[in-house]
Write a protein that holds these residues in place. Sequence first.
Motif, PDB file in Angstrom:
ATOM      1  N   SER A  34       1.173  -6.357   7.013  1.00  0.00           N
ATOM      2  CA  SER A  34       1.503  -6.769   5.656  1.00  0.00           C
ATOM      3  C   SER A  34       0.294  -7.477   5.078  1.00  0.00           C
ATOM      4  CB  SER A  34       2.712  -7.716   5.671  1.00  0.00           C
ATOM      5  OG  SER A  34       3.036  -8.138   4.370  1.00  0.00           O
ATOM      6  N   GLY A  35      -0.168  -7.007   3.929  1.00  0.00           N
ATOM      7  CA  GLY A  35      -1.349  -7.598   3.316  1.00  0.00           C
ATOM      8  C   GLY A  35      -1.635  -6.985   1.966  1.00  0.00           C
ATOM      9  N   ALA A  36      -2.462  -7.668   1.190  1.00  0.00           N
ATOM     10  CA  ALA A  36      -2.793  -7.215  -0.157  1.00  0.00           C
ATOM     11  C   ALA A  36      -4.063  -6.376  -0.165  1.00  0.00           C
ATOM     12  CB  ALA A  36      -2.962  -8.423  -1.083  1.00  0.00           C
ATOM     13  N   LYS A  37      -4.164  -5.476  -1.130  1.00  0.00           N
ATOM     14  CA  LYS A  37      -5.368  -4.652  -1.281  1.00  0.00           C
ATOM     15  C   LYS A  37      -6.551  -5.477  -1.782  1.00  0.00           C
ATOM     16  CE  LYS A  37      -3.166  -0.182  -2.259  1.00  0.00           C
ATOM     17  NZ  LYS A  37      -2.973   0.868  -3.286  1.00  0.00           N
ATOM     18  N   ASN A  38      -6.251  -6.521  -2.546  1.00  0.00           N
ATOM     19  CA  ASN A  38      -7.310  -7.333  -3.135  1.00  0.00           C
ATOM     20  C   ASN A  38      -7.078  -8.809  -2.836  1.00  0.00           C
ATOM     21  OD1 ASN A  38      -8.689  -5.129  -4.677  1.00  0.00           O
ATOM     22  ND2 ASN A  38      -6.681  -5.034  -5.676  1.00  0.00           N
ATOM     23  N   PHE A  39      -8.170  -9.545  -2.684  1.00  0.00           N
ATOM     24  CA  PHE A  39      -8.095 -10.959  -2.376  1.00  0.00           C
ATOM     25  C   PHE A  39      -9.048 -11.735  -3.272  1.00  0.00           C
ATOM     26  CE2 PHE A  39      -9.594 -14.722  -0.037  1.00  0.00           C
ATOM     27  CZ  PHE A  39      -8.383 -15.357   0.204  1.00  0.00           C
ATOM     28  N   ASN A  40      -8.545 -12.797  -3.872  1.00  0.00           N
ATOM     29  CA  ASN A  40      -9.342 -13.647  -4.746  1.00  0.00           C
ATOM     30  C   ASN A  40      -9.394 -15.039  -4.140  1.00  0.00           C
ATOM     31  OD1 ASN A  40     -10.532 -15.152  -6.741  1.00  0.00           O
ATOM     32  ND2 ASN A  40      -9.059 -14.630  -8.350  1.00  0.00           N
ATOM     33  N   SER A  41     -10.567 -15.439  -3.650  1.00  0.00           N
ATOM     34  CA  SER A  41     -10.691 -16.733  -2.978  1.00  0.00           C
ATOM     35  C   SER A  41     -10.426 -17.903  -3.923  1.00  0.00           C
ATOM     36  CB  SER A  41     -12.087 -16.880  -2.363  1.00  0.00           C
ATOM     37  OG  SER A  41     -13.090 -16.822  -3.362  1.00  0.00           O
ATOM     38  N   GLU A  42     -10.556 -17.674  -5.223  1.00  0.00           N
ATOM     39  CA  GLU A  42     -10.291 -18.742  -6.183  1.00  0.00           C
ATOM     40  C   GLU A  42      -8.795 -18.883  -6.478  1.00  0.00           C
ATOM     41  OE1 GLU A  42     -12.626 -18.001  -9.622  1.00  0.00           O
ATOM     42  OE2 GLU A  42     -14.544 -18.357  -8.612  1.00  0.00           O
ATOM     43  N   ASP A  43      -8.010 -17.884  -6.113  1.00  0.00           N
ATOM     44  CA  ASP A  43      -6.557 -17.925  -6.284  1.00  0.00           C
ATOM     45  C   ASP A  43      -5.922 -17.228  -5.078  1.00  0.00           C
ATOM     46  OD1 ASP A  43      -4.034 -18.244  -7.285  1.00  0.00           O
ATOM     47  OD2 ASP A  43      -4.195 -16.659  -8.799  1.00  0.00           O
ATOM     48  N   PRO A  44      -6.110 -17.793  -3.868  1.00  0.00           N
ATOM     49  CA  PRO A  44      -5.760 -17.081  -2.637  1.00  0.00           C
ATOM     50  C   PRO A  44      -4.279 -16.779  -2.463  1.00  0.00           C
ATOM     51  CG  PRO A  44      -6.292 -19.365  -2.163  1.00  0.00           C
ATOM     52  CD  PRO A  44      -6.681 -19.128  -3.584  1.00  0.00           C
TER      53      PRO A  44
END
Length: 346
Positions: free
Chosen positions: A99-109
């Motif tokens: 289970s995981g996301a295709k995209n990751f934003n370290s500023e809004d994890p």
Amino acid sequence: MKHLYLIIIFFVALNYSSHAQEGPSPLDDLPDYITQVTHFGQRADWSHDGERILFIEKTFGDVFEVEVATGKITPMTHHFFHEGFVRALYLANGDILLSGAKNFNSEDPWKSRDARNTELWVLKKDLKSPPVALGVHCKEGPAVSRKKMNIAWALGSTIYIGEIDYENEKPKLKNWKPLFTSGSLPSPAKGWDLETQNFNPTNENELFFYAFGGQFGYQAEVLGYNIEEKKFTNYSNSKETYDEAEGIFPNGFEMLIESNRHRVNYKGMKEFLTLDIYKLKLDETGDVERITYFNENPEYKASNPVVSDDGRYMAFQYAHAEDPAGKGRGILVMDLKAWEKKKGKR
């Protein structure tokens, strides 16, 4: 209103910290029936033969597998690029449900842990290729059958069920459908948030899950749903406590839960600050037995327990009390048979 809520939480946490006393880590004096097998990681899952444990490095991290007897750690997701995972579970055929996301934003994890972004994937056990997306999103952890290729998951206020099939050797989700919504739950859980947990090992027509809500959202109930009879059963009947469903015993009569029953007087306290592991009888009595005492020092907690298929061992994680829900700082294994012999001597 939101600002008032945050202020309340701040002062409750401040009050909690004033009660916490500095003391030794529970790892400093482990009983001889508990062994630490890793010094990092979270969300353990047993292999079917009980020889290995699958775990997440960290939230939005890589997946690893540790051989319990030797401590050898093998990376499972280093052979492809990804944005990190939040769950990894063995399927009945030995493949891995991720289970995981295709995209990751370290500023809004934390957005990557949201159900709108978190997807389910199948990683083949030969680790020769990247995982294949199943085309559905999932809220928190899915439930995985240990005997069939069935899975269940929550999304929004609905719990779904489906079957993983291999068409031309490519995993695909088939025959998936909604089972029920939170609005159909019995009181007091009606309308609460949902997360799936386990199928009953002795009767896979029953799906275990938990619902959480109530005042401040800090109450949780362990429930079962009979898929054929379309009937709910409340197994925890906790009323004012936080009881979160976790690993189930192979006999189908007992389940491990995370609970704050030993700190029930901390009204309105954030549930993940006061957790330890209990064993819940699945006979509708709500009877529980405490298994770990990591939260005796309020600076620590034990959580996310799972039981090996033979019922002999429990894998779990430890963390600091203030850590976010699900975060672990290492995987431990408890010999439940040895615990049974010594628990009266504690």
